[in-house]
Scaffold this active site. Structure first.
Site, short mmCIF file in Angstrom:
data_model
loop_
_atom_site.label_atom_id
_atom_site.label_comp_id
_atom_site.label_asym_id
_atom_site.label_seq_id
_atom_site.Cartn_x
_atom_site.Cartn_y
_atom_site.Cartn_z
N ARG A 1 -3.33 -0.69 5.37
CA ARG A 1 -3.92 -1.73 4.52
C ARG A 1 -3.02 -2.94 4.31
O ARG A 1 -3.47 -4.08 4.49
CB ARG A 1 -4.31 -1.12 3.17
CG ARG A 1 -5.45 -0.13 3.29
CD ARG A 1 -5.61 0.71 2.03
NE ARG A 1 -4.45 1.58 1.83
CZ ARG A 1 -4.26 2.34 0.77
NH1 ARG A 1 -5.15 2.33 -0.21
NH2 ARG A 1 -3.19 3.12 0.68
N ASP B 1 -8.22 3.82 1.43
CA ASP B 1 -7.22 4.21 2.42
C ASP B 1 -7.97 4.75 3.64
O ASP B 1 -8.66 5.77 3.54
CB ASP B 1 -6.35 5.30 1.79
CG ASP B 1 -5.30 5.81 2.74
OD1 ASP B 1 -5.32 5.44 3.93
OD2 ASP B 1 -4.46 6.61 2.28
N CYS C 1 0.87 -1.19 0.00
CA CYS C 1 0.00 0.00 0.00
C CYS C 1 0.90 1.23 0.00
O CYS C 1 2.06 1.14 -0.44
CB CYS C 1 -0.97 -0.03 1.18
SG CYS C 1 -0.19 -0.01 2.81
P1 4NP Z 1 -1.77 2.79 4.20
O1 4NP Z 1 -2.42 4.13 4.80
O2 4NP Z 1 -1.21 3.17 2.83
O3 4NP Z 1 -2.93 1.87 4.10
O4 4NP Z 1 -0.70 2.36 5.17
C1 4NP Z 1 -1.76 5.36 4.91
C2 4NP Z 1 -0.93 5.60 5.96
C3 4NP Z 1 -0.31 6.83 6.10
C4 4NP Z 1 -0.52 7.81 5.15
C5 4NP Z 1 -1.34 7.56 4.06
C6 4NP Z 1 -1.95 6.33 3.95
N1 4NP Z 1 0.10 9.06 5.29
O5 4NP Z 1 -0.19 9.96 4.48
O6 4NP Z 1 0.89 9.27 6.21
#
Ligand code: 4NP
Length: 157
Positions: free
Chosen positions: A14, A126, A8
């Site tokens: 995710r 997300d 991800c």
């Molecule tokens: P992930 O979610 O891609 O599912 O781990 C996110 C975690 C952090 C951020 C964006 C998406 N961020 O912008 O810090």
């Protein structure tokens, strides 16, 4: 031995959830020794961090734990070391495809939602800026996709 990498953006919501649930499924089916499961993020912003506490809470309530530590996707080693690279949304998919060294590597990359049977969606949302319901929906979609992925692998993909 089948080696699967879930990818991800941040590798704190995710893909750790996918890694945790798929590992749990393998344990339940006595298949852990047949697979290597890992996860990574296309960004390394959260390198070294455990999974987001909200995602961990949802997993724990459902009977499994998320044990990954965030790391960035490494195009030099991950295309070599994994058989399947499974991405959560369109941007993750395109970012990984853009880093692929050749056609053979590209063919390892799949969209997570292609394995869903229940949810008719084309990306895993997300949940980072969402409330508890967002995390529950994301986990519902991830569980659906992981169930479908294991079924497909057992049928020979
Ligand atoms: P992930 O979610 O891609 O599912 O781990 C996110 C975690 C952090 C951020 C964006 C998406 N961020 O912008 O810090």
């Amino acid at each position: 031995m089948t080696k699967i990498l879930f990818v991800c953006l941040g590798n704190i919501c995710r893909s750790p959830a996918a890694e945790g649930y798929f590992s749990h499924l393998l344990k339940e089916n006595d298949l852990s020794n047949d697979f290597v499961i890992d996860s990574a993020g296309t960004s390394a912003y959260h390198e070294g961090e455990p999974a987001d506490g909200r995602m961990q809470d949802v997993a724990r309530e459902r009977g499994y734990t998320l044990e990954s530590i965030s790391r960035g996707f490494n195009h030099k080693t991950d295309f070599q070391n994994f058989d399947l690279i499974i991405t959560m949304d369109h941007k993750n998919y395109q970012d990984v495809i853009d880093l692929s060294p050749n056609k053979e590597a590209q063919q390892k990359v799949h969209a997570m939602t292609d394995f869903c049977h229940i949810h008719n969606v084309n990306h895993v949302p997300d949940p980072y800026y969402k409330g508890v319901d967002g995390f529950e929906l994301t986990m519902d979609i991830i569980e659906d996709a992981c169930d479908g992925l294991l079924k497909k692998l057992r049928e020979g993909l």
